[in-house]
Design a protein around this motif. Structure first.
Motif, PDB file in Angstrom:
ATOM      1  N   ILE A   1       0.920  -1.014   0.132  1.00  0.00           N
ATOM      2  CA  ILE A   1       0.119  -0.123  -0.022  1.00  0.00           C
ATOM      3  C   ILE A   1       0.973   1.341   0.064  1.00  0.00           C
ATOM      4  O   ILE A   1       1.968   1.125   0.586  1.00  0.00           O
ATOM      5  CB  ILE A   1      -0.706   0.121   1.300  1.00  0.00           C
ATOM      6  N   ARG A   2       0.469   2.233  -0.663  1.00  0.00           N
ATOM      7  CA  ARG A   2       1.092   3.436  -0.656  1.00  0.00           C
ATOM      8  C   ARG A   2       0.662   4.407   0.471  1.00  0.00           C
ATOM      9  O   ARG A   2      -0.334   4.742   0.815  1.00  0.00           O
ATOM     10  CB  ARG A   2       0.844   4.160  -1.898  1.00  0.00           C
ATOM     11  N   VAL A   3       1.650   4.888   1.125  1.00  0.00           N
ATOM     12  CA  VAL A   3       1.381   5.851   2.391  1.00  0.00           C
ATOM     13  C   VAL A   3       2.484   7.157   1.925  1.00  0.00           C
ATOM     14  O   VAL A   3       3.263   7.081   1.548  1.00  0.00           O
ATOM     15  CB  VAL A   3       1.489   5.231   3.798  1.00  0.00           C
TER      16      VAL A   3
ATOM     17  N   LEU B   1      -6.762   1.857   6.875  1.00  0.00           N
ATOM     18  CA  LEU B   1      -7.436   0.595   6.865  1.00  0.00           C
ATOM     19  C   LEU B   1      -8.114   0.401   5.499  1.00  0.00           C
ATOM     20  O   LEU B   1      -8.377  -0.846   5.173  1.00  0.00           O
ATOM     21  CB  LEU B   1      -8.330   0.605   7.981  1.00  0.00           C
ATOM     22  N   ARG B   2      -8.374   1.544   4.937  1.00  0.00           N
ATOM     23  CA  ARG B   2      -9.249   1.315   3.716  1.00  0.00           C
ATOM     24  C   ARG B   2      -8.405   0.751   2.562  1.00  0.00           C
ATOM     25  O   ARG B   2      -8.537  -0.172   1.817  1.00  0.00           O
ATOM     26  CB  ARG B   2     -10.060   2.558   3.228  1.00  0.00           C
ATOM     27  N   GLU B   3      -7.005   1.346   2.656  1.00  0.00           N
ATOM     28  CA  GLU B   3      -6.179   0.826   1.795  1.00  0.00           C
ATOM     29  C   GLU B   3      -5.731  -0.625   1.990  1.00  0.00           C
ATOM     30  O   GLU B   3      -5.238  -1.381   0.964  1.00  0.00           O
ATOM     31  CB  GLU B   3      -4.901   1.778   1.903  1.00  0.00           C
TER      32      GLU B   3
ATOM     33  N   SER C   1      -5.275   9.296   7.649  1.00  0.00           N
ATOM     34  CA  SER C   1      -5.856   8.794   8.726  1.00  0.00           C
ATOM     35  C   SER C   1      -5.697   7.325   8.825  1.00  0.00           C
ATOM     36  O   SER C   1      -5.444   6.635   8.156  1.00  0.00           O
ATOM     37  CB  SER C   1      -7.197   9.435   8.696  1.00  0.00           C
ATOM     38  N   VAL C   2      -6.075   6.734   9.996  1.00  0.00           N
ATOM     39  CA  VAL C   2      -6.505   5.596  10.652  1.00  0.00           C
ATOM     40  C   VAL C   2      -7.154   4.841   9.536  1.00  0.00           C
ATOM     41  O   VAL C   2      -7.045   3.901   8.841  1.00  0.00           O
ATOM     42  CB  VAL C   2      -6.685   5.262  11.974  1.00  0.00           C
TER      43      VAL C   2
ATOM     44  N   ALA D   1      -8.598  -7.084  -0.862  1.00  0.00           N
ATOM     45  CA  ALA D   1      -9.672  -7.374  -1.974  1.00  0.00           C
ATOM     46  C   ALA D   1      -9.380  -7.794  -3.388  1.00  0.00           C
ATOM     47  O   ALA D   1      -9.478  -8.481  -4.011  1.00  0.00           O
ATOM     48  CB  ALA D   1     -10.559  -6.426  -1.994  1.00  0.00           C
ATOM     49  N   GLY D   2      -8.361  -6.959  -3.818  1.00  0.00           N
ATOM     50  CA  GLY D   2      -7.618  -7.071  -4.941  1.00  0.00           C
ATOM     51  C   GLY D   2      -6.655  -8.293  -5.208  1.00  0.00           C
ATOM     52  O   GLY D   2      -6.820  -8.987  -6.257  1.00  0.00           O
ATOM     53  N   ILE D   3      -5.986  -8.821  -4.326  1.00  0.00           N
ATOM     54  CA  ILE D   3      -5.428 -10.238  -4.143  1.00  0.00           C
ATOM     55  C   ILE D   3      -6.824 -11.230  -4.462  1.00  0.00           C
ATOM     56  O   ILE D   3      -6.445 -12.093  -5.044  1.00  0.00           O
ATOM     57  CB  ILE D   3      -4.791 -10.447  -2.979  1.00  0.00           C
ATOM     58  N   LEU D   4      -7.774 -11.181  -3.542  1.00  0.00           N
ATOM     59  CA  LEU D   4      -8.666 -12.090  -3.626  1.00  0.00           C
ATOM     60  C   LEU D   4      -9.309 -11.951  -4.881  1.00  0.00           C
ATOM     61  O   LEU D   4      -9.718 -13.225  -5.626  1.00  0.00           O
ATOM     62  CB  LEU D   4      -9.917 -12.003  -2.473  1.00  0.00           C
ATOM     63  N   ALA D   5      -9.713 -10.722  -5.759  1.00  0.00           N
ATOM     64  CA  ALA D   5     -10.205 -10.910  -6.846  1.00  0.00           C
ATOM     65  C   ALA D   5      -9.280 -11.253  -8.054  1.00  0.00           C
ATOM     66  O   ALA D   5     -10.008 -12.016  -9.006  1.00  0.00           O
ATOM     67  CB  ALA D   5     -10.583  -9.422  -7.348  1.00  0.00           C
ATOM     68  N   THR D   6      -8.138 -11.032  -7.927  1.00  0.00           N
ATOM     69  CA  THR D   6      -7.058 -11.502  -8.932  1.00  0.00           C
ATOM     70  C   THR D   6      -7.093 -13.089  -8.682  1.00  0.00           C
ATOM     71  O   THR D   6      -6.948 -13.853  -9.876  1.00  0.00           O
ATOM     72  CB  THR D   6      -5.602 -10.923  -8.675  1.00  0.00           C
ATOM     73  N   SER D   7      -7.016 -13.625  -7.778  1.00  0.00           N
ATOM     74  CA  SER D   7      -6.944 -15.224  -7.582  1.00  0.00           C
ATOM     75  C   SER D   7      -8.205 -15.768  -8.101  1.00  0.00           C
ATOM     76  O   SER D   7      -8.227 -16.837  -8.467  1.00  0.00           O
ATOM     77  CB  SER D   7      -7.031 -15.522  -5.822  1.00  0.00           C
TER      78      SER D   7
END
Length: 93
Positions: free
Chosen positions: A2-4, A48-50, A43-44, A56-62
């Motif tokens: 994730i980018r922060v 958490l959203r990231e 923000s926290v 979710a992206g990993i699950l969708a790709t899988s």
């Protein structure tokens, strides 16, 4: 990853699997499992959203790979090389 963003504006990528907790002190601090701390602008809730979107992206790709629908993004149009190898379809297993 994730980018922060650090407080000085510098962006960096953080492995969300290594984040133990995220707190607001009032700045947002990400604590990693090895004890490393990162103070970030987000923000926290944004962190958490990231993390949720990353997972979710990993699950969708899988899911796409399992159904044989996955098409890797074209990173290098010259060589067409990709480091991602899709799962074999159910018929190929």
């Amino acid at each position: 990853m994730i980018r922060v963003t650090r407080l000085n504006g510098e962006q960096f990528a953080l492995n969300p699997d290594l984040i133990e907790r995220v707190e607001a002190h009032p700045d947002t601090v990400a604590f990693l499992v090895d004890g490393t701390k990162y103070v970030v602008k987000e923000s926290v809730d944004e962190v958490l959203r990231e993390i949720r979107e990353y997972r979710a992206g990993i699950l969708a790709t899988s899911y796409e790979m399992d159904r044989g629908e996955y098409r890797a993004p074209q990173r290098d149009s010259v060589t067409g090389d990709s480091s991602v190898v899709p799962f074999p379809s159910r018929e190929e297993r």
